[in-house]
Scaffold this motif. Structure first.
Motif, PDB file in Angstrom:
ATOM      1  N   SER A 107     106.024 -97.840  25.434  1.00 50.98           N
ATOM      2  CA  SER A 107     105.408 -96.963  26.428  1.00 50.98           C
ATOM      3  C   SER A 107     103.964 -96.659  26.084  1.00 50.98           C
ATOM      4  O   SER A 107     103.660 -96.166  24.990  1.00 50.98           O
ATOM      5  CB  SER A 107     106.202 -95.659  26.524  1.00 50.98           C
ATOM      6  OG  SER A 107     105.532 -94.744  27.372  1.00 50.98           O
ATOM      7  N   LEU A 108     103.075 -96.938  27.028  1.00 49.83           N
ATOM      8  CA  LEU A 108     101.667 -96.560  26.887  1.00 49.83           C
ATOM      9  C   LEU A 108     101.376 -95.315  27.716  1.00 49.83           C
ATOM     10  O   LEU A 108     100.272 -95.129  28.218  1.00 49.83           O
ATOM     11  CB  LEU A 108     100.762 -97.717  27.326  1.00 49.83           C
ATOM     12  CG  LEU A 108     100.958 -99.044  26.592  1.00 49.83           C
ATOM     13  CD1 LEU A 108      99.913-100.058  27.042  1.00 49.83           C
ATOM     14  CD2 LEU A 108     100.894 -98.863  25.078  1.00 49.83           C
ATOM     15  N   LYS A 109     102.363 -94.442  27.838  1.00 50.76           N
ATOM     16  CA  LYS A 109     102.240 -93.213  28.626  1.00 50.76           C
ATOM     17  C   LYS A 109     102.641 -92.027  27.752  1.00 50.76           C
ATOM     18  O   LYS A 109     103.815 -91.888  27.370  1.00 50.76           O
ATOM     19  CB  LYS A 109     103.168 -93.257  29.852  1.00 50.76           C
ATOM     20  CG  LYS A 109     103.228 -94.589  30.586  1.00 50.76           C
ATOM     21  CD  LYS A 109     101.955 -94.931  31.302  1.00 50.76           C
ATOM     22  CE  LYS A 109     102.016 -96.330  31.892  1.00 50.76           C
ATOM     23  NZ  LYS A 109     103.058 -96.528  32.899  1.00 50.76           N
ATOM     24  N   ARG A 110     101.686 -91.204  27.422  1.00 47.45           N
ATOM     25  CA  ARG A 110     101.988 -89.979  26.691  1.00 47.45           C
ATOM     26  C   ARG A 110     100.878 -88.974  26.948  1.00 47.45           C
ATOM     27  O   ARG A 110      99.744 -89.347  27.288  1.00 47.45           O
ATOM     28  CB  ARG A 110     102.138 -90.231  25.197  1.00 47.45           C
ATOM     29  CG  ARG A 110     100.898 -90.803  24.517  1.00 47.45           C
ATOM     30  CD  ARG A 110     101.077 -90.879  23.013  1.00 47.45           C
ATOM     31  NE  ARG A 110      99.918 -91.482  22.362  1.00 47.45           N
ATOM     32  CZ  ARG A 110      99.708 -91.445  21.055  1.00 47.45           C
ATOM     33  NH1 ARG A 110     100.570 -90.840  20.276  1.00 47.45           N
ATOM     34  NH2 ARG A 110      98.645 -92.022  20.530  1.00 47.45           N
ATOM     35  N   SER A 111     101.208 -87.704  26.784  1.00 46.59           N
ATOM     36  CA  SER A 111     100.225 -86.642  27.038  1.00 46.59           C
ATOM     37  C   SER A 111      99.019 -86.817  26.122  1.00 46.59           C
ATOM     38  O   SER A 111      99.155 -87.146  24.942  1.00 46.59           O
ATOM     39  CB  SER A 111     100.860 -85.267  26.808  1.00 46.59           C
ATOM     40  OG  SER A 111     101.893 -85.032  27.733  1.00 46.59           O
ATOM     41  N   GLY A 112      97.842 -86.605  26.684  1.00 45.52           N
ATOM     42  CA  GLY A 112      96.612 -86.709  25.913  1.00 45.52           C
ATOM     43  C   GLY A 112      96.028 -88.099  25.856  1.00 45.52           C
ATOM     44  O   GLY A 112      94.949 -88.293  25.286  1.00 45.52           O
ATOM     45  N   GLN A 113      96.711 -89.083  26.424  1.00 44.89           N
ATOM     46  CA  GLN A 113      96.210 -90.454  26.443  1.00 44.89           C
ATOM     47  C   GLN A 113      96.320 -91.005  27.852  1.00 44.89           C
ATOM     48  O   GLN A 113      97.346 -90.844  28.507  1.00 44.89           O
ATOM     49  CB  GLN A 113      97.014 -91.330  25.471  1.00 44.89           C
ATOM     50  CG  GLN A 113      96.513 -92.775  25.394  1.00 44.89           C
ATOM     51  CD  GLN A 113      97.165 -93.528  24.242  1.00 44.89           C
ATOM     52  OE1 GLN A 113      97.220 -93.057  23.123  1.00 44.89           O
ATOM     53  NE2 GLN A 113      97.668 -94.720  24.535  1.00 44.89           N
ATOM     54  N   SER A 114      95.269 -91.635  28.333  1.00 47.90           N
ATOM     55  CA  SER A 114      95.276 -92.164  29.692  1.00 47.90           C
ATOM     56  C   SER A 114      96.332 -93.258  29.826  1.00 47.90           C
ATOM     57  O   SER A 114      96.465 -94.108  28.942  1.00 47.90           O
ATOM     58  CB  SER A 114      93.898 -92.735  30.037  1.00 47.90           C
ATOM     59  OG  SER A 114      92.896 -91.758  29.897  1.00 47.90           O
ATOM     60  N   PRO A 115      97.107 -93.243  30.908  1.00 48.88           N
ATOM     61  CA  PRO A 115      98.127 -94.281  31.100  1.00 48.88           C
ATOM     62  C   PRO A 115      97.526 -95.683  31.015  1.00 48.88           C
ATOM     63  O   PRO A 115      96.519 -95.991  31.648  1.00 48.88           O
ATOM     64  CB  PRO A 115      98.661 -93.983  32.506  1.00 48.88           C
ATOM     65  CG  PRO A 115      98.432 -92.520  32.688  1.00 48.88           C
ATOM     66  CD  PRO A 115      97.131 -92.240  31.995  1.00 48.88           C
ATOM     67  N   GLY A 116      98.160 -96.534  30.220  1.00 45.65           N
ATOM     68  CA  GLY A 116      97.684 -97.902  30.056  1.00 45.65           C
ATOM     69  C   GLY A 116      96.692 -98.091  28.935  1.00 45.65           C
ATOM     70  O   GLY A 116      96.359 -99.226  28.592  1.00 45.65           O
ATOM     71  N   ASP A 117      96.203 -96.992  28.347  1.00 45.62           N
ATOM     72  CA  ASP A 117      95.241 -97.104  27.250  1.00 45.62           C
ATOM     73  C   ASP A 117      95.956 -97.372  25.932  1.00 45.62           C
ATOM     74  O   ASP A 117      97.052 -96.866  25.676  1.00 45.62           O
ATOM     75  CB  ASP A 117      94.422 -95.823  27.112  1.00 45.62           C
ATOM     76  CG  ASP A 117      93.268 -95.751  28.091  1.00 45.62           C
ATOM     77  OD1 ASP A 117      93.203 -96.615  28.988  1.00 45.62           O
ATOM     78  OD2 ASP A 117      92.440 -94.828  27.978  1.00 45.62           O
ATOM     79  N   VAL A 118      95.309 -98.144  25.067  1.00 45.47           N
ATOM     80  CA  VAL A 118      95.832 -98.419  23.733  1.00 45.47           C
ATOM     81  C   VAL A 118      94.641 -98.575  22.791  1.00 45.47           C
ATOM     82  O   VAL A 118      93.633 -99.185  23.145  1.00 45.47           O
ATOM     83  CB  VAL A 118      96.729 -99.673  23.741  1.00 45.47           C
ATOM     84  CG1 VAL A 118      95.971-100.902  24.224  1.00 45.47           C
ATOM     85  CG2 VAL A 118      97.363 -99.918  22.380  1.00 45.47           C
ATOM     86  N   THR A 119      94.726 -97.981  21.617  1.00 44.78           N
ATOM     87  CA  THR A 119      93.611 -98.019  20.678  1.00 44.78           C
ATOM     88  C   THR A 119      93.574 -99.348  19.936  1.00 44.78           C
ATOM     89  O   THR A 119      94.567-100.079  19.883  1.00 44.78           O
ATOM     90  CB  THR A 119      93.713 -96.880  19.659  1.00 44.78           C
ATOM     91  OG1 THR A 119      94.841 -97.115  18.800  1.00 44.78           O
ATOM     92  CG2 THR A 119      93.859 -95.523  20.350  1.00 44.78           C
ATOM     93  N   SER A 120      92.420 -99.628  19.325  1.00 46.74           N
ATOM     94  CA  SER A 120      92.293-100.867  18.565  1.00 46.74           C
ATOM     95  C   SER A 120      93.269-100.870  17.388  1.00 46.74           C
ATOM     96  O   SER A 120      93.848-101.921  17.053  1.00 46.74           O
ATOM     97  CB  SER A 120      90.851-101.041  18.080  1.00 46.74           C
ATOM     98  OG  SER A 120      90.406 -99.897  17.384  1.00 46.74           O
ATOM     99  N   GLU A 121      93.471 -99.694  16.758  1.00 46.91           N
ATOM    100  CA  GLU A 121      94.436 -99.622  15.660  1.00 46.91           C
ATOM    101  C   GLU A 121      95.843 -99.917  16.155  1.00 46.91           C
ATOM    102  O   GLU A 121      96.609-100.649  15.502  1.00 46.91           O
ATOM    103  CB  GLU A 121      94.388 -98.235  15.008  1.00 46.91           C
ATOM    104  CG  GLU A 121      93.107 -97.906  14.271  1.00 46.91           C
ATOM    105  CD  GLU A 121      92.019 -97.381  15.192  1.00 46.91           C
ATOM    106  OE1 GLU A 121      90.909 -97.107  14.693  1.00 46.91           O
ATOM    107  OE2 GLU A 121      92.269 -97.248  16.407  1.00 46.91           O
TER     108      GLU A 121
END
Length: 551
Positions: free
Chosen positions: A341-355
């Motif tokens: 899931s790339l959906k959680r509070s505080g992070q834009s849906p679909g966003d994923v960090t380089s780490e």
């Protein structure tokens, strides 16, 4: 996965060199802004609200672990340390510098990736079912056919300046998970009684300013004629599609204006010049392509391991929640597909960090033969996980913040970048998504609601697919102020439908309250085991409207 041959690699490398020279001349003032526009968009480069944006192609949503690592490296080196997965399964980097883009494209080419035709009035990235090749309800694996379409459409000289962008989706399963009814062309692969592959061709679907459900152009196309028939459709569109008004330039407008019967007649007339020609497929071509999509070397998983998995699911409530929502059955006993899931509070849906990208790539190597899928719901999938490794994987995903057990629920909402990034947006999408996630974070409440699609778009271009959300939210501009229009009853899949507007639009801060009222009507009106969309179709829009707008 498909691997480039020498021709593919040479073509992409030469394109990088060409664009490097074009960028140099543009930065030196030798190419005007007007001249550079079609050059940059056909290489995936936009100019957004605050900075350039590079959209990277992920053909039919398939990624190798080493490719995801490279995307993470690019996000860290050239951007702000994260990327955004889109509803077209591509990845967007929102803050690159113009002068760095040729180097970024060269690095992409080193791992058999590119940004070609991710924008512009051409044939875009073909999409398909995220569970293709592993789904139990699949009649035909669509991936080889998607790759044939990709090779046919990339750099096709006749279709490089179409009236507007053109999108194709393919499914080979009983349940349509590729939303083929809302694409310019939708393809359903199936088998007749003799076991031969046939193709149902839909045309004229799409979302945006004038949403439409596609109509059947051909019910029973033999597989040999896939490319020639597609070419005939594109030729008719290229010749007769409107170029005087970009809002009426899509093939859905042409199909509606002509009527599907006349559209079919013109396509058949054009196809007569192409049928049985040089682009007709033969068995050798299909077999050669299918050889790229062989099953990985899965080990046998014994019955005791499957029993232990089911026992843990019964005994551990948190694990059971994760499995129920994020783990999908596989055609091979003892294996599952796991959605991250790339959906959680505080992070834009679909966003994923380089780490996270680097860590997910490691997980793909350890648990899924180095392969991932991108979904048009903006999540990632590990497609081949043995059941005796799912618990271990679950703990690692929890540590990375990727195990949110809400796939398919209200919290698994789709959201475009909106006004925070996009120059076309009328309103911001991300703050609305975050407000809804914060308001409805109780897992018990989400599970009680059952399957529910909530989609958010920041403008009528509908990159968030709000028209086919059970609940759709559209950002609109009213005299310089942001408002949000709510629609209900949209759906993708086999019974695709377009949502109906609830009524006058709302202020941003009121949207969570409106959604709450909509859900109250559903909970009050539903029958046992009835989903939101079923309740809506039974009672209609009126009860929702009356309750939401009551004083």
């Amino acid at each position: 996965m498909y691997r480039y041959d020498n021709h593919d690699q040479t073509l992409v490398d030469e394109r990088v060199a060409q664009f490097r020279d074009q960028m140099r001349r543009y930065l030196e003032g030798k190419i005007s802004e007007e001249e550079f526009l079609p050059i940059r968009v056909q290489n995936g480069l936009y100019v957004q609200r605050y900075a350039p944006m590079l959209r990277i192609a992920i053909p039919y949503g398939m990624l190798a672990s080493y490719q995801l690592r490279k995307l993470g490296e690019l996000a860290a080196r050239y951007d702000r340390g994260y990327g955004h997965f889109t509803t077209r399964t591509n990845l967007q980097l929102n803050w690159p510098k113009l002068e760095d883009v040729p180097d970024m494209l060269a690095e992409l080419a080193s791992v058999q990736m590119h940004a070609i035709q991710t924008s512009g009035n051409d044939i875009r990235n073909t999409t398909t079912d995220q569970f293709s090749g592993i789904a139990g309800d699949e009649e035909v694996d669509p991936r080889p056919w998607c790759e044939l379409i990709r090779q046919w459409s990339t750099f096709h000289p006749e279709f490089y300046y179409l009236p507007r962008k053109f999108k194709i989706a393919v499914t080979g399963a009983a349940q349509d998970r590729a939303a083929i009814q809302v694409h310019d062309i939708g393809l359903k692969l199936w088998r007749n009684d003799a076991g031969d592959v046939r193709i149902k061709v839909l045309v004229g679907g799409g979302l945006g300013r004038t949403p439409m459900i596609g109509e059947t152009l051909c019910e029973d196309l033999p597989w040999q004629h896939l490319l020639t028939y597609l070419e005939a459709v594109l030729r008719v569109y290229n010749q007769f599609g409107r170029r005087d008004n970009k809002f009426k330039a899509r093939i859905k407008i042409l199909t509606k204006a002509l009527g599907v019967d006349e559209m079919r007649r013109r396509v058949e007339e054009e196809w007569a010049h192409l049928k049985d020609g040089v682009q007709t497929l033969n068995q050798q071509a299909v077999d050669d392509m299918a050889a790229h999509f062989v099953d990985p070397p899965r080990r046998d998983v014994d019955a005791s391991a499957i029993e232990a998995f089911e026992a843990l699911r019964r005994d551990n409530r948190a694990f059971a929640r994760f499995v129920t929502n994020n783990v999908t059955d596989h055609k091979v006993p003892g294996y599952k597909a796991v959605t991250l899931s790339l959906k959680r509070s505080g992070q834009s849906p679909g966003d994923v960090t380089s780490e996270q990208m680097a860590q997910i790539a490691d997980l793909a190597d350890d648990y899924s033969f180095g392969e991932l899928r991108v979904t048009h719901e903006q999540n990632l999938v590990l497609s081949d996980v043995a059941v005796d490794q799912i618990e271990e994987l679950w703990h690692k995903l929890e540590a990375l913040g990727l195990a949110n057990p809400t796939v398919g629920t209200l919290a698994d909402l789709i959201c475009c970048p909106g006004g925070d990034y996009c120059a076309l947006a009328n309103a911001k999408s991300i703050p609305v998504a975050q407000a809804i996630q914060e308001r409805f974070e109780s897992l018990d409440f989400l599970y009680d609601l059952g399957p529910l699609d909530l989609n958010i778009s920041g403008c009528m271009n509908a990159c968030g697919h709000h028209h086919v959300g059970h609940i759709g939210i559209l950002g609109v501009d009213k005299k310089g102020e942001e408002y949000y229009q709510i629609s209900l009853g949209g759906s993708q899949g086999n019974e695709a439908s377009l949502g109906k507007i609830l009524g006058p639009s709302f202020f941003r801060e009121d949207v969570p309250d409106v959604i709450d009222k909509v859900l109250k009507v559903y909970v009050g009106e539903r029958q046992p085991d009835e989903t939101f969309i079923d309740t809506y179709r039974r009672i209609g829009l009126k009860p929702f409207k009356e309750f939401v707008y009551a004083d």
